[in-house]
Design an enzyme around this catalytic site. Structure first.
Site, PDB file in Angstrom:
ATOM      1  N   GLY A 189       0.819  -1.218   0.000  1.00 23.00           N
ATOM      2  CA  GLY A 189       0.000   0.000   0.000  1.00 23.00           C
ATOM      3  C   GLY A 189       0.844   1.255   0.000  1.00 23.00           C
TER       4      GLY A 189
ATOM      5  CB  VAL B 156      -2.232  -7.155   0.630  1.00 20.12           C
ATOM      6  CG1 VAL B 156      -1.078  -6.250   0.262  1.00 20.12           C
ATOM      7  CG2 VAL B 156      -3.418  -6.371   1.178  1.00 20.12           C
TER       8      VAL B 156
ATOM      9  CE1 TYR C 148      -8.368   1.003   9.292  1.00 17.40           C
ATOM     10  CE2 TYR C 148      -8.712   2.035  11.433  1.00 17.40           C
ATOM     11  CZ  TYR C 148      -7.928   1.833  10.304  1.00 17.40           C
ATOM     12  OH  TYR C 148      -6.706   2.462  10.205  1.00 17.40           O
TER      13      TYR C 148
ATOM     14  CE  LYS D  86      -5.108  -0.547   9.963  1.00 16.53           C
ATOM     15  NZ  LYS D  86      -4.055  -1.001   9.016  1.00 16.53           N
TER      16      LYS D  86
END
Ligand SMILES: NC(=O)c1ccc[n+]([C@@H]2O[C@H](COP(=O)([O-])OP(=O)(O)OC[C@H]3O[C@@H](n4cnc5c(N)ncnc54)[C@H](O)[C@@H]3O)[C@@H](O)[C@H]2O)c1
Length: 246
Positions: free
Chosen positions: A13, A64, A157, A161
């Site tokens: 990224g 990915v 998210y 994470k």
């Protein structure tokens, strides 16, 4: 100190913002940098900038979340000594804060796939080679939302994470005796847009009174990737200008 000459580093990224800054900083310390992005033109542009500045880099586009694509790219461009798991997202359409109770379950998948499965894919593709060579560095870029609760409508998210943090810690212990280290960096409020009224307002809430920069992330990654950090593993570093974390 912190010389990365002779090492090949993959930054996922890295076509813009934090990842691009990490790629440039690693190249500045002598690494050959594989600049990954989902979007080939972004990856190629950052790689060209690094090369024009006297560094060594190549753009390597892949997703990915696609293990076959990750494996093929690493086989074609490796061996890889350093991986920065930077690719991340808030959802297929970007970060659209929505309370979990109001969310369509279909919206859970993308943040988990990129932020957790993507980290596992790249790590899986490099780990055996690193162990066999007796040297490697895996660094996962996470978020304060991964190690503390935030009630702003980003729960999937946070899950992705936080998953990346747990995965990286456990992988670190599995390979701790082999010369391979695995650590994470949990970012706070970063500046992706330059100076604006919004960034100035956000900066007031940060103890250091500024938002984080790509260079801040790059410097932390250089240390963790360096030979000098060989005794640092299974750790999560908060990089957030002093913001409170749990
Ligand atoms: N910017 C912040 O405030 C902030 C805060 C905390 C954590 N982070 C984390 O830091 C990292 C970098 O953040 P950023 O703001 O620079 O991100 P960004 O969205 O600006 O850039 C991310 C890059 O990753 C690429 N990408 C997205 N999905 C990909 C995939 N599946 N495969 C390959 N590449 C893919 C995108 O094309 C993009 O170029 C992310 O992991 C993010 O979650 C950012």
């Amino acid at each position: 100190m912190f010389d990365l000459s002779g090492k090949t580093a993959l930054v996922t990224g890295a076509g813009q913002n934090m990842g691009a800054g990490v790629a440039r900083t690693l190249a500045g310390q002598g690494a050959h940098v594989l600049v990954n992005d989902l979007l080939a033109e972004r990856a190629d542009e950052v790689a060209a900038d690094i090369t024009a500045a006297g560094g060594s880099a190549a753009g390597v586009a892949f997703d990915v979340t696609d293990l076959d694509a990750v494996t093929a790219a690493i086989e074609a461009n490796g061996p890889v000594d350093i991986v920065i798991n930077n690719a991340g997202n808030g959802g297929a359409e970007g970060m659209v804060p929505t309370q979990f109770k109001d969310m369509d379950p279909a919206e859970w998948d993308s943040p988990i796939q990129v932020n957790l499965r993507g980290v596992m894919n790249t790590s899986y593709a490099v780990i055996n080679g690193m162990v066999d060579r007796g040297w490697g560095r895996i660094i996962t870029i996470s978020s304060g939302a991964g190690n503390a609760g935030v009630g702003i409508g980003v729960a999937p998210y946070s899950a992705g994470k936080g998953g990346g943090l747990g995965f990286t810690r456990s992988l670190a212990l599995e390979v701790a005796s082999t010369g391979v280290t695995c650590n994470s960096v949990a970012l706070g409020l970063m500046n992706n847009v330059g100076t604006s009224d919004v960034t100035a307002h956000l900066a007031k809430g940060v103890p250091a009174k500024r938002l984080g920069s790509p260079e801040d992330v790059g410097a932390m990654c250089v240390y963790l990737a360096s030979p000098e950090a060989s005794w640092v593993t299974a750790q999560t570093y908060n990089l957030n200008g002093g913001s409170i974390t749990s």
